[in-house]
Design a protein around this motif. Structure first.
Motif, PDB file in Angstrom:
ATOM      1  N   ARG A  76       0.893   5.375   0.235  1.00  0.00           N
ATOM      2  CA  ARG A  76       0.172   6.754   1.033  1.00  0.00           C
ATOM      3  C   ARG A  76       1.164   7.872   0.797  1.00  0.00           C
ATOM      4  O   ARG A  76       2.443   7.749   1.048  1.00  0.00           O
ATOM      5  N   GLY A 133      -2.319   0.846   8.159  1.00  0.00           N
ATOM      6  CA  GLY A 133      -2.941   2.071   8.526  1.00  0.00           C
ATOM      7  C   GLY A 133      -2.382   2.987   9.730  1.00  0.00           C
ATOM      8  O   GLY A 133      -2.126   3.897   9.788  1.00  0.00           O
ATOM      9  N   ARG A 146       0.880  -1.045  -0.062  1.00  0.00           N
ATOM     10  CA  ARG A 146       0.047   0.066   0.106  1.00  0.00           C
ATOM     11  C   ARG A 146       0.963   1.292   0.048  1.00  0.00           C
ATOM     12  O   ARG A 146       1.931   1.307   0.617  1.00  0.00           O
ATOM     13  N   ARG A 175      -0.567   6.463   9.887  1.00  0.00           N
ATOM     14  CA  ARG A 175      -0.961   7.339  10.742  1.00  0.00           C
ATOM     15  C   ARG A 175       0.265   7.798  11.716  1.00  0.00           C
ATOM     16  O   ARG A 175       0.409   9.368  12.004  1.00  0.00           O
TER      17      ARG A 175
END
Length: 101
Positions: free
Chosen positions: A10, A83, A8, A87
């Motif tokens: 980001r 996730g 993933r 963060r």
């Protein structure tokens, strides 16, 4: 590709030049228990390994200038539950480098 091996990516935009964003990322990753395996300031990237829930995970960061006063940091990881990791990295980078004006 699906499943736990899916990578993933980001992004987060922070204030300052790419080299400062990379150095701040190194400090944050080490604080999270990661081992830096590759650091290339000229290419604006770093790689690290982190153990999450007894499973090794790779983390790759790329930093590129985003205008004159900001840097876009792209984070890629194959960590399960990535996730919360993203963060924490995002929040730490914004604290250390600041938000772009």
């Amino acid at each position: 590709m699906t499943g736990p091996s899916r990578t993933r990516a980001r992004d987060v935009v922070v204030a300052g030049p790419p080299d400062e964003a990379l150095l701040a990322s190194v400090a944050l990753l080490r604080h999270l228990g990661a081992r830096i395996t590759r650091y290339d300031a000229e290419a604006g990237m770093l790689e690290a390994w982190l153990r999450r829930w007894r499973r090794p995970a790779s983390i790759r960061l790329r930093a590129a200038a985003e205008g004159a006063l900001a840097t876009r940091v792209s984070v890629e990881s194959d960590a399960l539950g990535g996730g919360p990791l993203f963060r924490r990295l995002r929040g730490g980078l914004l604290q250390l480098t600041g938000r772009p004006a």
